[in-house]
Write an enzyme that holds these catalytic residues in place. Structure first.
Site, PDB file in Angstrom:
ATOM      1  N   CYS A  79      31.778 -34.698   4.358  1.00 14.46           N
ATOM      2  CA  CYS A  79      32.627 -33.652   4.955  1.00 14.46           C
ATOM      3  C   CYS A  79      32.989 -33.896   6.416  1.00 14.46           C
ATOM      4  O   CYS A  79      34.164 -34.017   6.765  1.00 14.46           O
ATOM      5  CB  CYS A  79      31.921 -32.296   4.844  1.00 14.46           C
ATOM      6  SG  CYS A  79      31.440 -31.820   3.176  1.00 14.46           S
ATOM      7  N   HIS A 142      32.990 -27.623  10.781  1.00 12.54           N
ATOM      8  CA  HIS A 142      32.069 -28.731  10.491  1.00 12.54           C
ATOM      9  C   HIS A 142      32.194 -29.899  11.458  1.00 12.54           C
ATOM     10  O   HIS A 142      31.860 -31.036  11.120  1.00 12.54           O
ATOM     11  CB  HIS A 142      32.240 -29.205   9.062  1.00 12.54           C
ATOM     12  CG  HIS A 142      30.926 -29.390   8.353  1.00 12.54           C
ATOM     13  ND1 HIS A 142      30.777 -30.134   7.214  1.00 12.54           N
ATOM     14  CD2 HIS A 142      29.691 -28.912   8.651  1.00 12.54           C
ATOM     15  CE1 HIS A 142      29.522 -30.114   6.816  1.00 12.54           C
ATOM     16  NE2 HIS A 142      28.843 -29.377   7.673  1.00 12.54           N
TER      17      HIS A 142
END
Length: 523
Positions: A79, A142
């Site tokens: 990610c 993130h």
């Protein structure tokens, strides 16, 4: 940096000229930009890519109204580095979104990792601001959870979502639940103010994220201002969730329920953008941050279609993504582009749409896709597959060469952690890190997209492919200047909790530059 085709340069000059000459009399503004980034959604999850349940009618319609890109790639099989690449247009090795704690080790930004996107990186929303764009991120960031890495410090005007993934619930003593923000204010936490029922999979988050997107679009329409929306929802990342009306609605179980809700949400966003109230037209691109997490399959993971393995690996299943470009009146409807694409291209393409040039003071890996999308002109370029700070493979044309093979360790595999369930390929899906740098494993992806039959080392085809691949890799590595690694260091003091590998070292605080590997973080 990829050379900018003459057609793309002319397109940018035209946008700038229109804005400068006709702006005072209400000239058409540059197009709005909407990037729809899914989380762990696989190439094979879309009906248009062959998913047999055909439960993505809105995405299939988006492809029918736009262009499908079946050869589109993430910049990393995990990610955080992939998202950093999208927003910077640069390989994660350049921006520092990697770790040196272990060879070919993936890394991301849980709350214990103190790193994040460096101030030296120029992110897409900050550059689009120069062309008058308002920008919003909805969903998963993130790229670092601490204040210096906040999205609003890197060009976004608005944010609703979380700095990390929706893992939990935790006990809020040894480890708190993950926060949710509206701009600078924390408005709650997952499993508390934003509940997720792990037994049923029920959560209303996708509906909340949808309303945030629709509200932002409507507000910018009323202000007649170009906008950039980065819709980064995470319902297809385990633990998978969907709202009550969608639970049990799919033939594919809970994961399919989440996909159906996302598909409906994309349909509502596109319907709003088709409406007569839109001021200026809108370029929309749909893709995913990495391949489906087969380690979570079958109930919590998706499909990578015919491709080998999944998330965490640099086989095609971990890196090749679903991709659709939609821009009615510009991008031809019902087309399939064979252009080799990357999430990094969304950075450069978005700048081109806004009439802006990429930064000239750094290497930008993203390609401007407009010549391919608008005119069908394919640009020859390689795709580099990194895992951590290690170049694992490269695709040049139809040939993919693996310099290292590795899925995950025998220790993990024996505990049931399997990134390639049911897909063992002898000598390819290895559980030890196998080096092939002198004689790489080479596959012809046109004949063998599943990477099951490497070319014979004795064949003329192998020798010809090697002569093509080697100089491409040599030029790349000779010019590469890695960024300072951002994902090496954890600080359990931030959570009163020590991740595995850190407790043995006692305190795991930010080390001096002379000791960057003070504490490791497992992938």
């Amino acid at each position: 940096m990829a050379l900018v085709p003459a057609a793309a340069r002319r397109w940018r000059r035209l946008l700038v000229l229109c804005a400068a000459v006709l702006g005072a009399v209400g000239a058409p503004q540059p197009p709005n930009i909407v990037l729809l980034l899914m989380d762990d959604m696989g190439w094979g999850d879309l009906g248009v890519n062959g998913e047999p349940s055909r439960e993505t009618p809105n995405l299939d319609r988006m492809a029918a109204e736009g262009t499908l890109l079946p050869n589109f790639y993430a910049a990393n099989p995990l990610c955080s580095p992939s998202r950093a690449a999208l927003l910077t247009g640069r390989l994660p090795i350049r921006s520092g979104f990697y770790t040196t704690n272990g060879h070919a080790r993936n890394a991301y930004t849980p709350q214990e990792v103190v790193g994040g996107v460096p101030d030296t990186e120029l992110l897409l929303p900050a550059l689009l601001r120069r062309a008058g764009y308002a920008s919003k991120i909805v969903g998963k960031w993130h790229l670092g959870h601490r204040p210096p890495f906040h999205p609003l410090r890197h060009g976004f005007d608005e944010w609703f979502g979380s700095p990390g993934c929706h893992f939990g619930p935790y006990d809020n003593r040894a480890r708190p639940n993950i926060p949710v923000y509206r701009d600078w204010e924390m408005v709650g936490r997952f499993y508390e103010e934003f509940p997720i029922d792990l037994k049923t999979g029920e959560a209303n988050l996708t509906q909340i994220y949808l309303e945030e997107a629709l509200d932002f679009i409507k507000r910018q329409q009323s202000r007649r201002r170009p906008f950039f929306l980065y819709w980064a929802v995470d319902a297809t990342h385990a633990p998978v969730y969907a709202s009550r009306p969608y639970l049990g609605s799919s033939l594919r179980g809970l994961y399919g329920d989440a996909v159906r809700e996302i598909d409906d949400s994309v349909g509502k966003i596109l319907q709003l953008l088709r409406g007569p109230g839109v001021h200026g037209d809108t370029f929309v691109f749909f893709t995913s941050d990495n391949g489906a997490a087969l380690v979570s399959a079958p109930r919590q993971g998706g499909s990578n279609g015919p491709f080998l393995c999944g998330k965490q690996t640099t086989f095609e299943g971990g890196m090749r993504e679903p991709a659709i470009a939609w821009w009615p009146g510009h991008v031809p409807a019902g087309q399939v582009s064979r252009q080799l694409g990357s999430v990094m291209d969304l950075f450069t393409t978005s700048l081109a749409l806004a009439g802006l040039e990429p930064p000239s003071d750094r290497e930008v890996d993203g390609l401007d896709l407009l010549p391919a999308l608008l005119q069908g002109r394919l640009v020859h370029r390689p795709i580099f597959y990194y895992r951590g700070n290690t170049l694992m493979a490269v695709t040049v044309g139809q040939y993919k060469a693996h310099f290292w093979t590795w899925t995950n360790s025998w220790e993990e595999f024996k505990k049931g952690i399997d990134f390639c369930p049911g897909q063992n390929v002898s000598g390819v899906t290895t559980h030890t890190q196998e080096e092939h740098t002198r004689l790489p494993l080479i596959f012809h992806l046109g004949r063998d997209p599943g990477e099951r039959f490497p070319l014979s080392l004795a064949s003329a085809e192998y020798r010809a492919a090697l002569r093509t691949v080697v100089p491409v890799v040599q030029r790349h590595q000779d010019a590469l200047v890695p960024g300072e690694p951002q994902l090496n260091v954890c600080d359990p003091a931030a959570m009163n909790w020590a991740p595995p590998g850190c407790e043995k070292l006692g305190k795991c605080l930010v080390p001096p530059p002379s000791a960057p590997e003070k504490c490791s973080w497992p992938h």
